[in-house]
Design an enzyme around this catalytic site. Structure first.
Site, PDB file in Angstrom:
ATOM      1  N   GLY A   1       0.505  -4.997   0.881  1.00 45.11           N
ATOM      2  CA  GLY A   1      -0.678  -5.037   0.028  1.00 45.11           C
ATOM      3  C   GLY A   1      -0.422  -5.698  -1.326  1.00 45.11           C
ATOM      4  O   GLY A   1      -1.349  -6.201  -1.961  1.00 45.11           O
TER       5      GLY A   1
ATOM      6  N   GLU B   1      -0.693  -9.293  -0.680  1.00 39.28           N
ATOM      7  CA  GLU B   1      -2.122  -9.515  -0.413  1.00 39.28           C
ATOM      8  C   GLU B   1      -2.932  -9.536  -1.705  1.00 39.28           C
ATOM      9  O   GLU B   1      -3.855 -10.334  -1.851  1.00 39.28           O
ATOM     10  CB  GLU B   1      -2.631  -8.440   0.561  1.00 39.28           C
ATOM     11  CG  GLU B   1      -2.049  -8.651   1.958  1.00 39.28           C
ATOM     12  CD  GLU B   1      -2.331  -7.515   2.928  1.00 39.28           C
ATOM     13  OE1 GLU B   1      -2.015  -6.359   2.586  1.00 39.28           O
ATOM     14  OE2 GLU B   1      -2.882  -7.785   4.012  1.00 39.28           O
TER      15      GLU B   1
ATOM     16  N   ALA C   1       0.873  -1.179   0.000  1.00 41.41           N
ATOM     17  CA  ALA C   1       0.000   0.000   0.000  1.00 41.41           C
ATOM     18  C   ALA C   1       0.907   1.226   0.000  1.00 41.41           C
ATOM     19  O   ALA C   1       2.069   1.145   0.438  1.00 41.41           O
ATOM     20  CB  ALA C   1      -0.884  -0.022   1.236  1.00 41.41           C
TER      21      ALA C   1
ATOM     22  N   GLU D   1       4.556  -5.356   7.290  1.00 38.46           N
ATOM     23  CA  GLU D   1       3.792  -4.322   8.006  1.00 38.46           C
ATOM     24  C   GLU D   1       4.260  -4.073   9.439  1.00 38.46           C
ATOM     25  O   GLU D   1       4.209  -2.941   9.915  1.00 38.46           O
ATOM     26  CB  GLU D   1       2.294  -4.677   8.015  1.00 38.46           C
ATOM     27  CG  GLU D   1       1.590  -4.418   6.688  1.00 38.46           C
ATOM     28  CD  GLU D   1       1.683  -5.569   5.709  1.00 38.46           C
ATOM     29  OE1 GLU D   1       2.521  -6.480   5.907  1.00 38.46           O
ATOM     30  OE2 GLU D   1       0.915  -5.563   4.733  1.00 38.46           O
TER      31      GLU D   1
HETATM   32  N1  CO8 Z   1       4.599   3.180  -0.640  1.00 39.36           N
HETATM   33  C1  CO8 Z   1       4.989   4.349  -1.178  1.00 39.36           C
HETATM   34  N2  CO8 Z   1       6.107   4.491  -1.899  1.00 39.36           N
HETATM   35  C2  CO8 Z   1       6.871   3.403  -2.068  1.00 39.36           C
HETATM   36  C3  CO8 Z   1       6.537   2.138  -1.536  1.00 39.36           C
HETATM   37  C4  CO8 Z   1       5.325   2.055  -0.788  1.00 39.36           C
HETATM   38  N3  CO8 Z   1       4.890   0.897  -0.270  1.00 39.36           N
HETATM   39  N4  CO8 Z   1       7.506   1.262  -1.849  1.00 39.36           N
HETATM   40  C5  CO8 Z   1       8.406   1.930  -2.572  1.00 39.36           C
HETATM   41  N5  CO8 Z   1       8.042   3.221  -2.712  1.00 39.36           N
HETATM   42  C6  CO8 Z   1       8.763   4.295  -3.414  1.00 39.36           C
HETATM   43  C7  CO8 Z   1       9.962   4.762  -2.623  1.00 39.36           C
HETATM   44  O1  CO8 Z   1       9.574   5.693  -1.640  1.00 39.36           O
HETATM   45  C8  CO8 Z   1      10.812   5.372  -3.720  1.00 39.36           C
HETATM   46  O2  CO8 Z   1      10.276   6.632  -4.037  1.00 39.36           O
HETATM   47  P1  CO8 Z   1      11.278   7.908  -4.141  1.00 39.36           P
HETATM   48  O3  CO8 Z   1      12.171   7.571  -5.298  1.00 39.36           O
HETATM   49  O4  CO8 Z   1      10.350   9.036  -4.414  1.00 39.36           O
HETATM   50  O5  CO8 Z   1      12.003   7.991  -2.845  1.00 39.36           O
HETATM   51  C9  CO8 Z   1      10.534   4.469  -4.917  1.00 39.36           C
HETATM   52  O6  CO8 Z   1       9.312   3.784  -4.615  1.00 39.36           O
HETATM   53  C10 CO8 Z   1      11.613   3.407  -5.136  1.00 39.36           C
HETATM   54  O7  CO8 Z   1      11.768   2.705  -3.919  1.00 39.36           O
HETATM   55  P2  CO8 Z   1      13.200   2.494  -3.201  1.00 39.36           P
HETATM   56  O8  CO8 Z   1      14.126   3.607  -3.565  1.00 39.36           O
HETATM   57  O9  CO8 Z   1      12.942   2.260  -1.752  1.00 39.36           O
HETATM   58  O10 CO8 Z   1      13.699   1.179  -3.912  1.00 39.36           O
HETATM   59  P3  CO8 Z   1      14.707   0.097  -3.319  1.00 39.36           P
HETATM   60  O11 CO8 Z   1      15.031  -0.812  -4.441  1.00 39.36           O
HETATM   61  O12 CO8 Z   1      15.821   0.748  -2.595  1.00 39.36           O
HETATM   62  O13 CO8 Z   1      13.844  -0.716  -2.220  1.00 39.36           O
HETATM   63  C11 CO8 Z   1      11.895  -1.875  -1.389  1.00 39.36           C
HETATM   64  C12 CO8 Z   1      12.740  -1.499  -2.619  1.00 39.36           C
HETATM   65  C13 CO8 Z   1      12.674  -2.836  -0.500  1.00 39.36           C
HETATM   66  C14 CO8 Z   1      10.645  -2.573  -1.915  1.00 39.36           C
HETATM   67  C15 CO8 Z   1      11.538  -0.594  -0.622  1.00 39.36           C
HETATM   68  O14 CO8 Z   1      10.997   0.366  -1.522  1.00 39.36           O
HETATM   69  C16 CO8 Z   1      10.518  -0.801   0.464  1.00 39.36           C
HETATM   70  O15 CO8 Z   1      10.844  -1.310   1.524  1.00 39.36           O
HETATM   71  N6  CO8 Z   1       9.254  -0.400   0.204  1.00 39.36           N
HETATM   72  C17 CO8 Z   1       8.204  -0.504   1.183  1.00 39.36           C
HETATM   73  C18 CO8 Z   1       7.755  -1.917   1.350  1.00 39.36           C
HETATM   74  C19 CO8 Z   1       6.685  -2.006   2.400  1.00 39.36           C
HETATM   75  O16 CO8 Z   1       6.903  -1.754   3.570  1.00 39.36           O
HETATM   76  N7  CO8 Z   1       5.464  -2.394   1.960  1.00 39.36           N
HETATM   77  C20 CO8 Z   1       4.340  -2.555   2.851  1.00 39.36           C
HETATM   78  C21 CO8 Z   1       3.569  -1.291   2.872  1.00 39.36           C
HETATM   79  S1  CO8 Z   1       2.291  -1.332   4.098  1.00 39.36           S
HETATM   80  C22 CO8 Z   1       1.071  -2.214   3.393  1.00 39.36           C
HETATM   81  O17 CO8 Z   1       1.173  -2.660   2.297  1.00 39.36           O
HETATM   82  C23 CO8 Z   1      -0.139  -2.405   4.226  1.00 39.36           C
HETATM   83  C24 CO8 Z   1      -1.228  -3.140   3.452  1.00 39.36           C
HETATM   84  C25 CO8 Z   1      -2.524  -3.079   4.194  1.00 39.36           C
HETATM   85  C26 CO8 Z   1      -3.042  -1.688   4.138  1.00 39.36           C
HETATM   86  C27 CO8 Z   1      -4.365  -1.632   4.807  1.00 39.36           C
HETATM   87  C28 CO8 Z   1      -4.866  -0.208   4.837  1.00 39.36           C
HETATM   88  C29 CO8 Z   1      -3.872   0.747   5.387  1.00 39.36           C
END
Ligand code: CO8
Length: 256
Positions: free
Chosen positions: A112, A115, A66, A135
């Site tokens: 998500g 999911e 998400a 999460e």
């Molecule tokens: N949300 C928003 N932006 C994101 C997300 C995300 N989940 N994942 C990546 N991005 C963005 C980064 O912020 C970055 O943007 P910017 O260039 O503007 O800084 C761009 O995508 C590229 O990402 P990275 O530079 O971080 O790329 P890396 O290769 O270094 O890392 C990862 C890749 C490991 C996937 C890393 O991006 C990461 O850890 N992302 C988050 C993963 C995460 O925690 N996902 C779970 C999110 S919570 C969720 O899904 C809850 C679901 C249930 C929701 C229910 C209602 C709330």
């Protein structure tokens, strides 16, 4: 509805739906979820679509979760609403779609994203896939059905460990524990998913819709009843006549 976050390409009954926010690793923001909800609803009635393939834009990510930036300032009430609306409008709709939904997992499938792939009817992954529910690292739990669907797919103990540690599964490990059905090279991912989809399009779509419903009811106490009723219903459908006639006439069925 105009799509700004989805690319939809329909060929020979197969809809390839690409979640298209590569700048955010295809993270699920509200706009994308609204579009996906709309697409799944419309696809149910669209005779040109028999199978749906979901994938992510780019070579790095299916969906990285998400959109964290979108909900970072939410309070409890807003968080609960976000989870509830997402579950009802998207994830449950995908799971209950009468058209088969295949998740082509082409990289990160986190939170998500995992999911969404689990709400799909089955998953094919590329070798670079990394799947997990991170999460708890954000002080949250999965909110789009992850606590419910992951234990069913890989068992309660493994799901508990994955959720508590927030560790990612490699594609190889995901295959080993039954989270994905197959692992192929990235370049073969869409061709393989299309090959599977093509096989499905040859079969009776009315029977497949009933099979999805019956399998989805397999963990309900009335699951056997669903199977019995659906079985009976299908005897009165054109496809049954065509399927059995084709068998007797030693030819391939031509389902409408
Ligand atoms: N949300 C928003 N932006 C994101 C997300 C995300 N989940 N994942 C990546 N991005 C963005 C980064 O912020 C970055 O943007 P910017 O260039 O503007 O800084 C761009 O995508 C590229 O990402 P990275 O530079 O971080 O790329 P890396 O290769 O270094 O890392 C990862 C890749 C490991 C996937 C890393 O991006 C990461 O850890 N992302 C988050 C993963 C995460 O925690 N996902 C779970 C999110 S919570 C969720 O899904 C809850 C679901 C249930 C929701 C229910 C209602 C709330």
């Amino acid at each position: 509805m105009e799509y700004n976050n989805l690319l939809v390409e329909v060929t020979d009954g197969i809809a390839l739906v690409t979640l298209n926010r590569p700048q955010a690793l295809n993270a699920l923001n509200k706009a994308l979820l609204d579009e996906l909800s709309h697409f799944i609803t419309v696809a149910q009635e669209d005779k040109a679509i028999r199978v749906i393939i979901l994938t992510g834009a780019g070579e790095k990510s299916f969906v990285a979760g998400a959109d964290i930036k979108e909900f970072a300032s939410f309070n409890g009430e807003q968080g609960e609403r976000l989870a509830a609306e997402g579950q009802v409008n998207v994830f449950n709709k995908v799971e209950n779609s009468c058209k088969p939904v295949i998740a082509a997992v082409n990289g990160f499938a986190l939170g998500g994203g995992l999911e969404l792939s689990m709400a799909s009817h089955f998953r094919i992954a590329s070798t670079n896939a990394k799947m997990g529910l991170p999460e708890v690292t954000l002080g949250l739990i999965p909110g789009y059905g992850g606590t419910q669907r992951l234990p069913k797919l890989i068992g309660k103990g493994r799901a508990m460990q994955a959720i508590m540690t927030a560790e990612m599964f490699s594609a190889e490990r995901a295959l080993e524990i039954g989270l994905v059905n197959e692992v192929v090279d990235l370049e073969n991912l869409l061709p393989r998913c299309k090959e599977i989809a093509e096989k499905i399009t040859k079969n009776s779509s009315v029977a497949i819709a009933k099979a999805i419903k019956a399998v989805n009811d397999s963990d309900k106490e009335y699951g056997f009843e669903t199977e019995i009723k659906s079985f009976g219903y299908l005897f009165d459908q054109e496809d049954f006549k065509e399927g059995t006639t084709a068998f007797i006439e030693k030819r391939k069925p031509n389902f409408k």
